[in-house]
Design a protein around this motif. Structure first.
Motif, PDB file in Angstrom:
ATOM      1  N   LEU A   1      49.225  27.145  68.190  1.00 23.54           N
ATOM      2  CA  LEU A   1      49.938  25.476  68.257  1.00 23.54           C
ATOM      3  C   LEU A   1      49.922  24.721  68.444  1.00 23.54           C
ATOM      4  O   LEU A   1      49.923  23.526  67.974  1.00 23.54           O
ATOM      5  N   ASN A   2      48.718  24.702  69.253  1.00 24.96           N
ATOM      6  CA  ASN A   2      49.155  23.205  70.685  1.00 24.96           C
ATOM      7  C   ASN A   2      50.383  23.116  71.058  1.00 24.96           C
ATOM      8  O   ASN A   2      50.918  21.841  70.771  1.00 24.96           O
ATOM      9  N   TYR A   3      51.200  24.461  71.461  1.00 25.57           N
ATOM     10  CA  TYR A   3      52.573  23.848  71.791  1.00 25.57           C
ATOM     11  C   TYR A   3      52.809  23.932  73.341  1.00 25.57           C
ATOM     12  O   TYR A   3      52.346  24.706  74.277  1.00 25.57           O
ATOM     13  N   LYS A   4      53.331  22.657  73.856  1.00 21.42           N
ATOM     14  CA  LYS A   4      53.225  22.444  74.922  1.00 21.42           C
ATOM     15  C   LYS A   4      54.572  22.286  75.589  1.00 21.42           C
ATOM     16  O   LYS A   4      55.390  21.264  75.018  1.00 21.42           O
ATOM     17  N   PRO A   5      55.556  23.251  76.037  1.00 21.02           N
ATOM     18  CA  PRO A   5      57.037  22.759  76.629  1.00 21.02           C
ATOM     19  C   PRO A   5      56.770  22.155  77.154  1.00 21.02           C
ATOM     20  O   PRO A   5      56.434  22.416  78.458  1.00 21.02           O
ATOM     21  N   MET A   6      58.071  21.789  77.364  1.00 17.48           N
ATOM     22  CA  MET A   6      58.587  20.430  78.085  1.00 17.48           C
ATOM     23  C   MET A   6      58.661  21.152  80.103  1.00 17.48           C
ATOM     24  O   MET A   6      59.294  21.983  80.049  1.00 17.48           O
ATOM     25  N   MET A   7      57.471  20.667  80.837  1.00 17.37           N
ATOM     26  CA  MET A   7      57.994  21.791  82.567  1.00 17.37           C
ATOM     27  C   MET A   7      59.181  21.292  82.752  1.00 17.37           C
ATOM     28  O   MET A   7      59.582  19.753  82.589  1.00 17.37           O
ATOM     29  N   SER A   8      59.594  21.352  83.737  1.00 19.55           N
ATOM     30  CA  SER A   8      60.218  21.278  84.937  1.00 19.55           C
ATOM     31  C   SER A   8      60.386  19.810  85.736  1.00 19.55           C
ATOM     32  O   SER A   8      59.168  19.593  85.863  1.00 19.55           O
ATOM     33  N   PHE A   9      61.543  18.938  86.019  1.00 24.62           N
ATOM     34  CA  PHE A   9      61.515  18.407  86.162  1.00 24.62           C
ATOM     35  C   PHE A   9      61.842  17.840  88.196  1.00 24.62           C
ATOM     36  O   PHE A   9      62.369  19.311  88.394  1.00 24.62           O
TER      37      PHE A   9
ATOM     38  N   SER B   1      60.693  37.896  70.333  1.00 25.05           N
ATOM     39  CA  SER B   1      61.584  36.355  69.969  1.00 25.05           C
ATOM     40  C   SER B   1      62.219  35.969  70.518  1.00 25.05           C
ATOM     41  O   SER B   1      60.978  35.451  71.638  1.00 25.05           O
ATOM     42  N   ILE B   2      63.107  34.185  69.982  1.00 24.25           N
ATOM     43  CA  ILE B   2      62.593  33.246  70.664  1.00 24.25           C
ATOM     44  C   ILE B   2      63.145  33.595  72.759  1.00 24.25           C
ATOM     45  O   ILE B   2      62.172  33.024  73.051  1.00 24.25           O
ATOM     46  N   ALA B   3      64.117  34.642  73.000  1.00 19.18           N
ATOM     47  CA  ALA B   3      64.026  34.474  74.143  1.00 19.18           C
ATOM     48  C   ALA B   3      63.022  34.836  74.574  1.00 19.18           C
ATOM     49  O   ALA B   3      62.191  34.512  75.583  1.00 19.18           O
ATOM     50  N   THR B   4      62.288  36.019  74.564  1.00 23.71           N
ATOM     51  CA  THR B   4      60.716  36.696  74.905  1.00 23.71           C
ATOM     52  C   THR B   4      59.522  35.695  74.850  1.00 23.71           C
ATOM     53  O   THR B   4      59.415  35.170  76.352  1.00 23.71           O
ATOM     54  N   VAL B   5      59.547  34.381  73.783  1.00 22.07           N
ATOM     55  CA  VAL B   5      58.864  32.625  74.452  1.00 22.07           C
ATOM     56  C   VAL B   5      59.347  32.527  75.564  1.00 22.07           C
ATOM     57  O   VAL B   5      58.145  31.907  76.482  1.00 22.07           O
TER      58      VAL B   5
ATOM     59  N   LYS C   1      50.566  37.801  76.987  1.00 21.14           N
ATOM     60  CA  LYS C   1      49.059  37.181  75.830  1.00 21.14           C
ATOM     61  C   LYS C   1      49.187  36.779  74.566  1.00 21.14           C
ATOM     62  O   LYS C   1      48.741  36.248  74.124  1.00 21.14           O
ATOM     63  N   LYS C   2      50.299  37.721  73.858  1.00 23.49           N
ATOM     64  CA  LYS C   2      50.435  37.369  72.371  1.00 23.49           C
ATOM     65  C   LYS C   2      50.811  35.963  72.605  1.00 23.49           C
ATOM     66  O   LYS C   2      50.571  35.118  71.681  1.00 23.49           O
ATOM     67  N   VAL C   3      52.622  35.665  73.366  1.00 23.08           N
ATOM     68  CA  VAL C   3      52.609  34.692  73.630  1.00 23.08           C
ATOM     69  C   VAL C   3      51.331  33.276  74.294  1.00 23.08           C
ATOM     70  O   VAL C   3      51.971  32.365  73.223  1.00 23.08           O
ATOM     71  N   LEU C   4      51.337  33.959  74.396  1.00 27.54           N
ATOM     72  CA  LEU C   4      49.936  31.928  75.263  1.00 27.54           C
ATOM     73  C   LEU C   4      49.153  32.059  74.140  1.00 27.54           C
ATOM     74  O   LEU C   4      48.639  30.785  73.888  1.00 27.54           O
ATOM     75  N   ASN C   5      48.860  32.852  73.317  1.00 24.82           N
ATOM     76  CA  ASN C   5      47.876  32.735  72.453  1.00 24.82           C
ATOM     77  C   ASN C   5      48.539  32.373  70.851  1.00 24.82           C
ATOM     78  O   ASN C   5      47.450  31.285  70.514  1.00 24.82           O
TER      79      ASN C   5
END
Length: 205
Positions: free
Chosen positions: A43-51, A14-18, A34-38
């Motif tokens: 996908l070269n997905y880079k979430p915005m990190m906390s300010f 789910s999106i919540a798990t990601v 591990k599945k999510v990180l892989n």
């Protein structure tokens, strides 16, 4: 460009798990992590990190979460919020999760990580558990259109139970007996309260 939905789809979670993996939550198994990180890596997905912030620093941003903006009073509410916020030098972030609990979780994760100065929350279909951490963090939150009895937030609401009661009472007292009630979404707090009001009156007659 990949987004969080693509990651969830590839990892079959789910999106919540990601969101939990991104935020370092402990409530995720190592295998799932591990599945999510892989998937994020592929996908070269880079979430915005906390300010980074210091105590009492303002970001001048208000987060708004409402189910939808089409054909309902929320459009007027959002316009009024934006007008007032901009007059005070604040920006507004608007999210429309359309009543999907996973999407609500993702939006609230983003608001929490980005350290918005406050949140205005419309109906929440995923339940109050999604916002408990805001109370603990001290981030101000105002809830509109539904009540959160178990959490101490300021609320701007209407009496939906009383409204449902008054509506059916008016029709009944004017001689109507075959009355059709069209409820809202089955997990909408406002719709459920209106139905409670109707049933409360019918139990008395």
């Amino acid at each position: 460009m990949a987004n969080i939905r693509d990651v969830a789809r590839m990892a079959n979670v789910s999106i919540a798990t990601v969101s939990r993996v991104i935020n370092g939550s402990e409530n995720v198994s190592e295998e799932t992590r591990k599945k999510v990180l892989n998937a994020m890596k592929k996908l070269n997905y880079k979430p915005m990190m906390s300010f980074k912030t210091t105590y009492r620093e303002l970001f001048k941003t208000i987060g708004i979460l409402i189910p939808d903006i089409r054909g309902y009073h929320y459009s007027d509410i959002v316009m009024a919020i934006e007008e007032y916020a901009y007059s005070k030098g604040f920006d507004v972030m608007l999210a429309l999760p359309k009543g999907e609990p996973d999407a609500e979780q993702h939006v609230l994760d983003q608001y929490f990580r980005r350290k918005v100065d406050g949140v205005i929350l419309g109906e929440l279909y995923g339940g109050s558990k999604l916002i408990q951490r805001f109370e603990k963090s001290g981030i101000p939150m105002v809830v509109i259109d539904f009540a959160v009895d178990e959490i101490n937030f300021d609320t701007v609401n209407v009496d939906n139970i009383g409204g449902g009661y008054a509506a059916i009472k008016y029709l009944y007292e004017h001689g109507h007996r075959k009355i059709l009630f069209i409820p809202g979404p089955e997990n909408s707090p406002a719709a459920l309260d209106r139905e409670k009001g109707i049933r409360k009156f019918l139990d008395k007659v």
